[in-house]
Design an enzyme around this catalytic site. Structure first.
Site, PDB file in Angstrom:
ATOM      1  CD  GLN A 175      14.519   2.813  20.108  1.00 53.58           C
ATOM      2  OE1 GLN A 175      13.597   2.713  20.598  1.00 53.58           O
ATOM      3  NE2 GLN A 175      15.166   1.600  19.670  1.00 53.58           N
ATOM      4  N   PRO A 229       9.062   5.944  16.950  1.00 54.88           N
ATOM      5  CG  PRO A 229      11.182   5.783  16.449  1.00 54.88           C
ATOM      6  CD  PRO A 229      10.503   6.373  17.634  1.00 54.88           C
ATOM      7  N   GLY A 257       7.407  -0.742  19.561  1.00 53.81           N
ATOM      8  CA  GLY A 257       7.844  -1.023  21.022  1.00 53.81           C
ATOM      9  C   GLY A 257       9.246  -1.165  21.108  1.00 53.81           C
ATOM     10  CG  MET A 258      13.351   0.004  22.589  1.00 57.43           C
ATOM     11  SD  MET A 258      14.208  -1.091  21.528  1.00 57.43           S
ATOM     12  CE  MET A 258      15.536  -1.855  22.458  1.00 57.43           C
ATOM     13  CD  GLU A 259      14.215  -5.048  22.512  1.00 52.53           C
ATOM     14  OE1 GLU A 259      15.053  -5.687  22.156  1.00 52.53           O
ATOM     15  OE2 GLU A 259      12.955  -4.414  21.961  1.00 52.53           O
ATOM     16  CG  HIS A 296       7.699  -8.595  19.671  1.00 53.52           C
ATOM     17  ND1 HIS A 296       8.116  -9.714  18.732  1.00 53.52           N
ATOM     18  CD2 HIS A 296       8.953  -7.867  19.702  1.00 53.52           C
ATOM     19  CE1 HIS A 296       9.542  -9.361  18.055  1.00 53.52           C
ATOM     20  NE2 HIS A 296       9.705  -8.183  18.934  1.00 53.52           N
ATOM     21  CD  GLU A 297       8.270  -4.607  21.984  1.00 54.46           C
ATOM     22  OE1 GLU A 297       9.840  -4.787  22.335  1.00 54.46           O
ATOM     23  OE2 GLU A 297       8.215  -4.457  20.689  1.00 54.46           O
ATOM     24  CG  HIS A 322      12.589  -8.420  22.980  1.00 59.46           C
ATOM     25  ND1 HIS A 322      13.653  -8.923  22.187  1.00 59.46           N
ATOM     26  CD2 HIS A 322      12.034  -7.705  22.027  1.00 59.46           C
ATOM     27  CE1 HIS A 322      13.547  -8.646  20.959  1.00 59.46           C
ATOM     28  NE2 HIS A 322      12.490  -7.899  20.909  1.00 59.46           N
ATOM     29  CD  GLU A 338      13.937  -7.856  17.403  1.00 58.44           C
ATOM     30  OE1 GLU A 338      12.802  -8.322  17.614  1.00 58.44           O
ATOM     31  OE2 GLU A 338      14.410  -6.888  18.103  1.00 58.44           O
ATOM     32  CG  ASP A 344      19.161   1.030  12.215  1.00 64.85           C
ATOM     33  OD1 ASP A 344      19.275   0.374  13.404  1.00 64.85           O
ATOM     34  OD2 ASP A 344      19.262   2.032  12.286  1.00 64.85           O
ATOM     35  CE1 TYR A 403      11.483  -7.691  15.437  1.00 64.90           C
ATOM     36  CE2 TYR A 403      12.699  -7.027  13.468  1.00 64.90           C
ATOM     37  CZ  TYR A 403      12.284  -6.466  14.636  1.00 64.90           C
ATOM     38  OH  TYR A 403      12.790  -5.704  15.436  1.00 64.90           O
ATOM     39  NE  ARG A 457       4.239   0.322  15.213  1.00 69.26           N
ATOM     40  CZ  ARG A 457       3.372  -0.704  15.278  1.00 69.26           C
ATOM     41  NH1 ARG A 457       2.000  -0.442  15.476  1.00 69.26           N
ATOM     42  NH2 ARG A 457       3.621  -2.108  15.273  1.00 69.26           N
ATOM     43  CE  LYS A 469       3.367  -3.317  11.083  1.00 64.72           C
ATOM     44  NZ  LYS A 469       2.811  -4.030  12.254  1.00 64.72           N
TER      45      LYS A 469
END
Length: 638
Positions: free
Chosen positions: A170, A297, A300-302, A326-327, A330, A349, A404, A412, A586, A588
């Site tokens: 990540q 964590p 998603g990651m794009e 969303h991803e 991106h 975002e 971060d 967002y 995760r 969130k």
């Protein structure tokens, strides 16, 4: 996270801190930190690179994956260009890397290069300074990562419910430097090739073309021909199989997950088609999805060509696949046009969340899109109540050493509602044409908010001065809260639920399963959030018995119910709470539950006991946040 109190900073001409109609000079930031009293002037305050002098163009990564020692070992070859002809050094970012040898690839007379460490900081890592070869040849860095690398997570077979170990990266925001020495700033875009050597029992996949590749003797080769910022370089290694589900899309996942994921995300091709209709062709070839272990964590990651996805959105009814939207979005906003500085993260975002809503509208209908927008708006307002005024602004003038800190509901959702407002002012057709032009104009570039606002002024505001003013734009960007000229989203579906809750609380309505039979996930979430913060034991028991809330497997619904259970000390749900917090990572979903547990002294020991059991399976990004919440000191406890 709190800002580092000893940071002394001076930001000169930070994008957006001046009149948004005037194009600012190049951003310049001076930082002095406790480990290096001499001020360092550089174009990105979160990177030690001086990419304004020498910029990386291409990486050739060659790494061997060692699960036993939890390290990557090998080398990276760097091609670069001089921006300043007189430049004689290459400045790179590193963190917790063991540098073994640095050589010039083509200089046979003096292949070994002189290098040294420069400035350092706990969060930013160490600056690596390399004297350039006289002939301008590529630079080869032999190195090894450390087991504690913040951008990597190593999982044992028992942590993946499989027979093989697992590794995933990540890199966002500045974690790529923990596993590759490079210029770790979104302002620098690179192409890359990679050779990854693994045990034959596992398979690597990267943010590159992956389909059908079979490694020879555990050696796999990859290529990423499109230029991307460092935070989008990604790797995963494990018991990974794949299933092609449409023209552009394959699912990569553990064998026991791939079928469920293929069903859950079967609308992805339709999402691609819808987005291409609005914003032009998809420019990345394949769009594949890697379903990671539950310790991932984020949602998603794009990562281009291979988005990393949490399994917590596999609900069985496709009700949480807006995360895929969303991803995917991106691929236009973020991957194609990228924020050049993390202070401008809303450019990634906010735009992406707006496009996500358009995809959901096209694929699932306006009703679901509006319900999701209403939930997001309510969450945004709640979030801003807890944020300082500067953090409520799209352009946060308060500098943070940790990038971060620039990611929040403001980044967002306020960013998304800003674009919603622009669309409402000029109409959808006109705004789509504007965004098409914007993506074409800045394709494969990294830009600042100042560049965007100048483009907005030139190509939209000046054309529709009776509908939009730069004064209004300035309110969106530089004022806290939400503009009073914005009309928030609403839905009659939620009004009906509010009436139902009111009737139940006043004993005018009896709860039955028939009430909720046709509810979507979004309606369930609004129902749970519409309940009063304090409920009686009888009310909690009735809700649970009627709707089986404690046993819900939908991760979002379960999260909201567990939060209610903690706040009301509903002990029946504690077993499910323990399972929930130990099985997923995760942030969130788990961070608010730990915060709620620690807010109640009677539940502090429960939180500590759960965390002690779960921590080893959490990603370093998660533990860095939750350690503070629970009061866990890893230096003492481990």
């Amino acid at each position: 996270m709190n800002q580092i109190p000893f940071i002394v900073f001076l930001i000169l001409m930070l994008p957006g801190c001046q009149n948004s109609q005037i194009k600012p000079k190049e951003t310049t930031v001076i930082i002095a930190d406790s480990s290096q009293p001499a001020a360092l002037k550089r174009p990105d305050p979160h990177s030690y690179s001086r990419h304004d002098r020498v910029k990386i163009k291409h990486l050739d990564i060659n790494l061997e994956v060692d699960f036993k020692d939890k390290v990557l070992a090998g080398f990276v070859t760097i091609d670069y260009e001089k921006i300043k002809p007189e430049a004689s050094q290459l400045f790179l970012d590193t963190r917790d890397l063991k540098i073994k040898r640095i050589t010039a690839v083509n200089d046979s007379n003096n292949p070994k290069l002189i290098w040294r460490y420069g400035q350092s900081h706990e969060l930013l890592g160490k600056q690596l300074i390399i004297d350039l070869p006289d002939d301008g040849s590529a630079i080869k860095i032999q190195y090894q990562t450390m087991p504690k690398a913040s951008g990597l997570q190593w999982l044992s077979p028992s942590q993946t419910n499989g027979k093989q170990p697992y590794l995933f990266s990540q890199s966002q925001a500045i974690h790529a430097r923990s596993w590759i020495p490079l210029q770790d700033t979104p302002a620098v875009r690179v192409t890359y090739d990679a050779t990854i050597t693994v045990d034959r029992a596992v398979k690597p996949v990267l943010s590159a073309d992956n389909n059908q590749q079979k490694g020879v003797d555990g050696v796999y080769k990859f290529s990423m021909p499109q230029a991307i910022p460092s935070y989008l370089i990604a790797i995963a290694v494990g018991d990974i199989t794949h299933q092609k589900i449409s023209e552009h899309v394959s699912i990569f996942a553990a064998p026991d997950v791939v079928e469920a994921a293929a069903y859950e995300f079967s609308e992805t091709e339709n999402m691609i088609t819808a987005t291409e209709k609005y914003y032009g062709s998809y420019r990345w070839g394949q769009y594949d999805l890697l379903i990671l272990p539950p310790s991932f964590p984020f949602g998603g990651m794009e990562n281009p060509k291979l988005s990393h996805i949490t399994p917590t959105v596999i609900a069985g009814d496709r009700s949480l696949d807006s995360l895929i939207a969303h991803e995917l979005a991106h691929s236009w906003s973020g991957n194609l046009v990228t924020n050049a500085l993390w202070q401008d993260a809303w450019l990634n975002e906010g735009f992406t969340t707006y496009i996500e809503s358009r995809i959901v509208d096209a694929v699932h209908g306006k009703e679901r899109m509006v319900m999701e927008a209403t939930l997001a708006y309510e969450a945004l307002l709640n979030s801003m109540q807890e944020l300082p005024l500067d953090q409520q602004k799209l352009i946060n003038p308060t500098f943070s050493i940790d990038p971060d800190d620039y990611f929040s509901a403001v980044t967002y959702d306020k960013g998304r509602f800003f674009l919603d407002w622009l669309e409402q002012q000029v109409g959808r057709e006109v705004f789509d044409q504007f965004l098409n032009m914007y993506f074409d104009q800045f394709a494969f570039q990294s830009i600042t908010t100042a560049a965007f606002t100048q483009y907005l002024d030139d190509n939209l505001v000046k054309k529709y001065p009776e509908k939009i003013s730069m004064k209004q734009v300035d309110v969106w960007l530089n004022e806290p809260g939400m503009p009073d000229f914005f009309t928030p989203p609403t839905t009659s579906q939620f009004d009906k639920i509010d009436q139902l809750v009111e009737a139940w609380l006043s004993n005018e309505l009896q709860l039955t399963t028939a009430i909720s039979r046709a509810w979507t996930t979004q309606e369930w979430l609004h129902f749970l959030r519409a309940l009063p913060s304090q409920l009686t034991a009888e009310q909690l028991q009735l809700l649970d018995q009627t709707f089986s809330l404690t046993q819900r497997q939908n991760s979002e619904i379960a999260h909201d119910w567990l939060l209610i259970s903690i706040n009301n000390q509903y002990e029946v749900a504690y077993g499910r709470l323990i399972t929930y917090l130990t099985e997923i990572g995760r942030v969130k979903l788990i961070k608010p539950l730990y915060e709620a547990l620690m807010a109640q002294p009677a539940l502090n020991n429960l939180a500590a006991n759960i965390y002690q059991k779960a921590r080893a399976s959490y990603h370093p990004i998660a533990t860095s946040q939750i350690d503070t919440i629970v009061g866990h000191n890893p230096d003492v406890s481990e």
